[in-house]
Write a protein that holds these residues in place. Structure first.
Motif, mmCIF file in Angstrom:
data_model
loop_
_atom_site.group_PDB
_atom_site.id
_atom_site.type_symbol
_atom_site.label_atom_id
_atom_site.label_comp_id
_atom_site.label_asym_id
_atom_site.label_seq_id
_atom_site.Cartn_x
_atom_site.Cartn_y
_atom_site.Cartn_z
ATOM 1 N N GLU A 196 9.935 -1.540 -12.698
ATOM 2 C CA GLU A 196 10.055 -0.640 -11.933
ATOM 3 C C GLU A 196 8.778 1.200 -12.024
ATOM 4 O OE1 GLU A 196 13.534 -2.779 -10.517
ATOM 5 O OE2 GLU A 196 12.824 -2.299 -12.429
ATOM 6 N N GLU A 197 9.761 0.961 -13.765
ATOM 7 C CA GLU A 197 8.853 1.850 -14.313
ATOM 8 C C GLU A 197 7.509 1.874 -14.874
ATOM 9 O OE1 GLU A 197 8.637 4.386 -19.011
ATOM 10 O OE2 GLU A 197 10.593 2.382 -18.592
ATOM 11 N N LEU A 198 7.135 0.642 -15.405
ATOM 12 C CA LEU A 198 5.778 0.485 -14.623
ATOM 13 C C LEU A 198 4.675 0.311 -13.513
ATOM 14 C CD1 LEU A 198 5.942 -2.546 -17.139
ATOM 15 C CD2 LEU A 198 5.122 -1.299 -17.898
ATOM 16 N N VAL A 199 6.109 0.028 -12.421
ATOM 17 C CA VAL A 199 4.815 0.686 -11.074
ATOM 18 C C VAL A 199 5.292 1.983 -11.534
ATOM 19 C CG1 VAL A 199 4.923 -0.217 -8.843
ATOM 20 C CG2 VAL A 199 5.346 -1.442 -10.186
ATOM 21 N N ARG A 200 5.921 2.284 -11.202
ATOM 22 C CA ARG A 200 5.624 4.013 -11.257
ATOM 23 C C ARG A 200 4.604 4.870 -12.171
ATOM 24 N NH1 ARG A 200 11.525 3.272 -11.378
ATOM 25 N NH2 ARG A 200 11.183 3.721 -13.557
ATOM 26 N N GLN A 201 4.464 4.222 -12.917
ATOM 27 C CA GLN A 201 3.356 4.589 -14.182
ATOM 28 C C GLN A 201 1.930 4.358 -13.146
ATOM 29 O OE1 GLN A 201 3.193 4.888 -18.397
ATOM 30 N NE2 GLN A 201 5.589 5.057 -18.431
ATOM 31 N N ALA A 202 1.965 3.228 -12.804
ATOM 32 C CA ALA A 202 0.619 2.703 -12.088
ATOM 33 C C ALA A 202 0.338 3.328 -10.597
ATOM 34 C CB ALA A 202 0.959 1.223 -11.964
ATOM 35 N N PHE A 203 1.258 3.509 -10.604
ATOM 36 C CA PHE A 203 0.693 4.183 -8.375
ATOM 37 C C PHE A 203 2.363 4.999 -8.014
ATOM 38 C CE2 PHE A 203 0.439 2.070 -4.741
ATOM 39 C CZ PHE A 203 0.542 2.840 -3.301
ATOM 40 N N ASN A 204 1.397 6.309 -7.924
ATOM 41 C CA ASN A 204 2.257 7.332 -8.045
ATOM 42 C C ASN A 204 1.322 8.700 -7.730
ATOM 43 O OD1 ASN A 204 0.081 8.768 -10.232
ATOM 44 N ND2 ASN A 204 1.389 6.993 -11.692
ATOM 45 N N ALA A 205 1.658 9.775 -7.597
ATOM 46 C CA ALA A 205 0.878 10.799 -6.989
ATOM 47 C C ALA A 205 -0.428 11.072 -7.084
ATOM 48 C CB ALA A 205 1.547 11.948 -6.785
ATOM 49 N N ASP A 206 -0.678 10.585 -8.912
ATOM 50 C CA ASP A 206 -1.933 10.937 -9.556
ATOM 51 C C ASP A 206 -2.857 9.551 -9.371
ATOM 52 O OD1 ASP A 206 -1.536 12.863 -10.678
ATOM 53 O OD2 ASP A 206 -0.188 11.520 -12.043
ATOM 54 N N GLY A 257 0.615 -1.077 0.187
ATOM 55 C CA GLY A 257 0.193 0.012 0.450
ATOM 56 C C GLY A 257 0.768 1.461 -0.005
ATOM 57 N N ARG A 258 2.089 1.378 0.592
ATOM 58 C CA ARG A 258 2.901 2.333 0.038
ATOM 59 C C ARG A 258 3.962 2.216 -1.035
ATOM 60 N NH1 ARG A 258 4.060 0.048 5.226
ATOM 61 N NH2 ARG A 258 6.341 -1.413 4.236
ATOM 62 N N GLY A 259 3.564 1.747 -2.506
ATOM 63 C CA GLY A 259 4.017 1.684 -3.296
ATOM 64 C C GLY A 259 5.111 1.094 -3.898
ATOM 65 N N GLU A 260 5.600 0.051 -2.821
ATOM 66 C CA GLU A 260 6.832 -0.463 -2.487
ATOM 67 C C GLU A 260 6.665 -1.738 -3.727
ATOM 68 O OE1 GLU A 260 7.981 1.757 1.582
ATOM 69 O OE2 GLU A 260 7.661 -0.502 1.111
ATOM 70 N N ILE A 261 7.954 -2.216 -3.915
ATOM 71 C CA ILE A 261 7.377 -4.099 -4.674
ATOM 72 C C ILE A 261 8.259 -4.796 -3.344
ATOM 73 C CG2 ILE A 261 8.180 -5.144 -6.922
ATOM 74 C CD1 ILE A 261 8.954 -2.572 -8.064
ATOM 75 N N VAL A 262 7.314 -5.712 -3.154
ATOM 76 C CA VAL A 262 7.421 -6.947 -1.839
ATOM 77 C C VAL A 262 8.180 -7.908 -2.470
ATOM 78 C CG1 VAL A 262 7.005 -5.300 -0.655
ATOM 79 C CG2 VAL A 262 5.444 -6.980 -1.504
#
Length: 395
Positions: free
Chosen positions: A308-318, A223-228
């Motif tokens: 990592e880039e795909l996660v950033r595009q999915a889970f971000n400030a928006d 839930g914090r946007g970290e790949i675990v």
């Protein structure tokens, strides 16, 4: 269907931390997060009632290991027994069985992240979902633009120049836009709680005449946007439906039992990190009751955008996912081998056994059936909350 521990586990067995989810017998029965230790499965509900909550814990791997070594976790059974009870047609009452290893997480997917599958999406679009037209379009398209796409970095100036050239030549496609443009395709694969696990049946629509498995690695994000961690997935796809219109993506992707994940989530630790995931190879085999077999292997390193880039595009400030996210990374597998009619390529038949494997993540094995012949999905988020309350696991 091979659900033996030797086949289902990663090559290094339980050297890493393998998190699953199992339906446990009891009064009432219900699902719990579990962890493997050698050949024994342990209940993790003493640490967290759901996989979603578990993966949000700080110092996650240390806390799981401490609970295991301190004898704080209840053993629920032998791995082999629980695996054998996980087959869709062999479940015995009073014995635990494995589910998909996620629960409340959003189930989303990245599309068009490999050149080969990008071309196949363009072919579907141009063929309007008709497999009989696909081969001729495939040969023409590969000759025209296939080599130009192989080394492009999505969103780069070179990709923008190729886009302009293809537009001028009348060869641009919405799939090329997400394949080489700056914005990845991130779509909803299925609903939280709807995924099926190893041993379950997976679904295709009875009306579909052109469909296939999409064997993928998937990253698990808290839930914090970290790949675990990471797991395997089958993003079952109806090519004829999506090919008719991209606006039918939901119909092509989100159907009863059309999302499979498992067998376990391998947590990131000293035995398995993102570099190890990047080096993995995804193997797939489909065997039919008609004697048909198709198999392939592809390297995850061929992906055009990093996990990592795909996660950033999915889970971000928006856009956030407070219950976590499972993100399919896309596939390079696009079967074109004819199954019956020359020129019409591959499509599933009920009874097919689909095996997706990686030496680091284990094996996800499922049987294909029509969606309306598979048990309907009835245990959703509300049922989970009620069940956990009845079992005294909500505080």
């Amino acid at each position: 269907m091979d659900l033996s521990a030797d086949f289902i586990l990663p090559d290094d067995k339980t050297s890493g931390l393998l998190i699953g989810r199992a339906w446990l017998p009891g009064t009432p029965a219900g699902p719990s997060p579990v962890v493997l230790a050698d050949d024994v499965v342990h209940d993790l509900s003493a640490l967290a009632p759901t996989v979603s909550a578990l993966l949000d814990l700080e110092e996650l791997t240390e806390r799981i290991r401490a609970a295991l070594h301190g004898g704080k976790l209840t053993a629920i059974g032998e791995l082999e027994a629980i695996l054998s009870n996980s087959a869709w047609d062999a479940r015995r009452e009073g014995v635990a069985y494995f589910l998909a290893p996620c629960d409340l997480q959003a189930l989303r997917a990245s599309g068009v992240t490999f050149v080969d599958s990008m071309l196949e999406r363009v072919i579907e679009e141009q063929a309007k979902g008709d497999p009989a037209q696909a081969e001729a379009i495939r040969e023409s398209l590969a000759a025209e633009i296939g080599t130009q796409l192989a080394s492009l970095k999505p969103g780069s100036p070179e990709a923008a120049r190729l886009k302009e050239s293809l537009i001028e030549r009348g060869q641009w496609s919405q799939y090329l836009e997400v394949g080489i443009g700056p914005d990845a395709e991130i779509f909803t694969k299925s609903q939280p709680m709807s995924a099926v696990g190893a041993g379950a049946e997976i679904g295709i629509l009875a009306t579909s005449v052109w469909n296939n498995p999409e064997p993928e690695a998937a990253v698990v994000v808290n839930g914090r946007g970290e790949i675990v961690g990471a797991t395997l997935g089958n993003d079952v796809n109806l090519r004829d439906v999506e090919g008719r219109s991209a606006l039918l993506l939901g119909r092509a992707k989100d159907n009863n039992a059309s999302c499979a994940l498992g067998p376990f989530i391998r947590l990131l630790d000293e035995s398995f990190d993102m570099a190890a995931l990047a080096r993995t190879a995804i193997e797939v085999e489909v065997t039919g009751e008609d004697g048909f077999t198709i198999a392939d292997t592809y390297p995850l390193s061929a992906i055009s955008r990093s996990p990592e880039e795909l996660v950033r595009q999915a889970f971000n400030a928006d856009h956030q996912y407070p219950d976590g996210l499972v993100l399919f990374l896309g596939t390079m597998f696009a079967p074109v081998q004819d199954r019956e009619v020359p020129g019409e390529g591959f499509t599933h038949k009920p009874g097919d056994i689909v095996t997706i494997r990686s030496k680091e993540l284990g094996a996800l094995v499922n049987r294909v059936n029509h969606c309306d012949k598979i048990a309907p999905w009835t245990f959703g988020s509300l049922a989970l909350m009620c069940n956990l309350a009845q079992r005294g696991l909500l505080t």
